[in-house]
Enzyme design. Structure first.
Site, PDB file in Angstrom:
ATOM      1  N   LYS A 159       0.883  -1.192   0.180  1.00 59.70           N
ATOM      2  CA  LYS A 159      -0.092  -0.181  -0.043  1.00 59.70           C
ATOM      3  C   LYS A 159       0.909   1.303   0.032  1.00 59.70           C
ATOM      4  O   LYS A 159       0.503   2.389  -0.676  1.00 59.70           O
ATOM      5  CB  LYS A 159      -0.743  -0.068   1.224  1.00 59.70           C
ATOM      6  CG  LYS A 159      -2.204  -1.031   1.257  1.00 59.70           C
ATOM      7  CD  LYS A 159      -2.741  -1.175   2.364  1.00 59.70           C
ATOM      8  CE  LYS A 159      -3.823  -2.057   2.273  1.00 59.70           C
ATOM      9  NZ  LYS A 159      -4.682  -2.537   3.598  1.00 59.70           N
ATOM     10  N   GLN A 194      -4.329  -1.333   9.917  1.00 62.07           N
ATOM     11  CA  GLN A 194      -4.229  -2.559   9.325  1.00 62.07           C
ATOM     12  C   GLN A 194      -5.079  -3.719  10.243  1.00 62.07           C
ATOM     13  O   GLN A 194      -4.791  -4.005  11.209  1.00 62.07           O
ATOM     14  CB  GLN A 194      -2.741  -3.135   8.787  1.00 62.07           C
ATOM     15  CG  GLN A 194      -2.777  -4.286   8.100  1.00 62.07           C
ATOM     16  CD  GLN A 194      -3.579  -4.075   6.554  1.00 62.07           C
ATOM     17  OE1 GLN A 194      -3.524  -3.169   5.937  1.00 62.07           O
ATOM     18  NE2 GLN A 194      -3.789  -5.294   6.157  1.00 62.07           N
ATOM     19  N   ASP A 218     -10.626   3.598   4.562  1.00 62.72           N
ATOM     20  CA  ASP A 218     -11.419   2.148   4.393  1.00 62.72           C
ATOM     21  C   ASP A 218     -12.601   2.170   4.394  1.00 62.72           C
ATOM     22  O   ASP A 218     -13.355   1.080   3.988  1.00 62.72           O
ATOM     23  CB  ASP A 218     -10.752   1.367   5.538  1.00 62.72           C
ATOM     24  CG  ASP A 218      -9.656   0.380   5.508  1.00 62.72           C
ATOM     25  OD1 ASP A 218      -9.154   0.050   4.480  1.00 62.72           O
ATOM     26  OD2 ASP A 218      -8.870   0.430   6.567  1.00 62.72           O
TER      27      ASP A 218
HETATM   28  N1  GUN Z   1      -7.084  -6.288   6.216  1.00 63.60           N
HETATM   29  C1  GUN Z   1      -7.296  -7.259   5.131  1.00 63.60           C
HETATM   30  N2  GUN Z   1      -8.079  -6.252   4.463  1.00 63.60           N
HETATM   31  C2  GUN Z   1      -8.027  -4.921   4.766  1.00 63.60           C
HETATM   32  C3  GUN Z   1      -8.418  -3.586   4.607  1.00 63.60           C
HETATM   33  O1  GUN Z   1      -9.086  -3.688   3.503  1.00 63.60           O
HETATM   34  N3  GUN Z   1      -8.214  -2.620   5.317  1.00 63.60           N
HETATM   35  C4  GUN Z   1      -7.540  -3.020   6.465  1.00 63.60           C
HETATM   36  N4  GUN Z   1      -7.524  -1.857   7.279  1.00 63.60           N
HETATM   37  N5  GUN Z   1      -7.070  -3.843   6.953  1.00 63.60           N
HETATM   38  C5  GUN Z   1      -7.269  -5.012   5.919  1.00 63.60           C
END
Ligand code: GUN
Length: 291
Positions: free
Chosen positions: A54, A98, A121
């Site tokens: 990311k 995360q 998110d």
């Molecule tokens: N863990 C797995 N997918 C995601 C996501 O889309 N956002 C976040 N913050 N954690 C994740």
């Protein structure tokens, strides 16, 4: 194989290129650099890879990223303090905590503590509610990636029967809410299936668009698909034979009209939508400062 491939990888690249131009333009007019703060608690290997990717994506389009790394023993109160600090930091526009978090931390409490204006998110209840009401601030990354993939490949959504297999808060539920809205990218008839659905195959066989997000390797097979349907596989499962989706690709591709590969389908778009949301957050927060 008869199905056409829905290539998420090249589409994601195209969207990142468009975004990079928008970021340059934003920085030139505002002198503000859009900034994402990623919070990583502990050392889950998959999470470490996701966060690294990311941040690399951010760099590619000119978005600044900060990484806040916290030890696995971090308490909920300590994490809430970090979130409060990032909420108050005017230089941070997007906050991503995360998931999954270590078991001593209540994920819901943490996600609710993020300023909804920085919730890139779109997991905060306020943002989920806005999506359901058809006035979103941000669209959640994976559902948004699926919708964008359909739109940009001219897959008809209005009037289509979309069957979603999986009712998660991250994918199934918000995607259903998005596709059922009025207007562009919506107007679908949506059915959400899950582990308690009776005669699942009878329902998936009715789908014009079948979206599978249940986290079970190769769960959907060709005999569960209507000939010519569009199949979107959200699954990413690490198995002994490598990465596979929630759809058995070989049998599905013989029946479907269009299908996403794994990897190279929805995944790259999901990551790209986070960048779109971070620029949106920077725009909104910067406009507020000027008010
Ligand atoms: N863990 C797995 N997918 C995601 C996501 O889309 N956002 C976040 N913050 N954690 C994740």
């Amino acid at each position: 194989m008869s199905a056409a491939i829905l290539d998420g990888k090249s589409l994601a690249k195209q969207i990142r290129e468009e975004l990079a131009v928008e970021v340059v333009d934003f920085i030139r007019t505002t002198e503000v650099v859009p900034t994402l703060a990623a919070v990583l608690v502990g050392h889950d290997p998959a999470s470490e890879v996701y966060v690294r990717n990311k941040r690399r994506d951010c760099e590619i389009v000119g978005i600044h990223s900060q990484l806040v790394e916290l030890p696995a023993e971090t308490t909920e109160a300590e994490l809430l303090d970090v979130v409060a600090r990032l909420n108050a930091d005017a230089a941070v526009h997007g906050i991503l905590v995360q998931l999954p978090l270590p078991k001593q931390i209540d994920e819901t409490a943490v996600l609710e503590a993020i300023d909804p204006a920085k919730d890139v998110d779109a997991f905060h209840p306020e943002n989920v509610g806005r999506i359901m009401q058809g006035r979103p601030r941000f669209l959640p990354c994976t559902p948004s990636g699926v919708q964008e993939l359909l739109l940009r490949n001219d897959v008809p959504i209005a009037g289509a029967h979309v069957v979603i297999v999986g009712r998660s808060d991250i994918v199934g539920k918000p995607l259903a809410g998005m596709l059922v809205q009025r207007g562009r990218g919506g107007d679908a008839t949506v059915t959400v299936c899950h582990s308690r659905t009776a005669d699942l195959a009878a329902i998936t066989r009715q789908a014009d668009i079948l979206v599978v997000a249940i986290g079970r390797p190769e769960f959907v097979t060709g005999d569960m698909i209507k000939p010519g349907a569009t199949v979107v596989d959200v699954g990413i499962n690490r198995t002994d034979v490598g990465l596979v989706g929630d759809v058995e690709f070989a049998s599905a591709a013989k029946v479907a009209g269009r299908i996403t590969p794994v990897p190279g389908g929805v995944g790259p778009l999901t990551r790209t939508m986070l960048l779109v949301n971070t620029l949106t957050a920077a725009r909104e927060l910067t406009a507020r400062v000027g008010e």
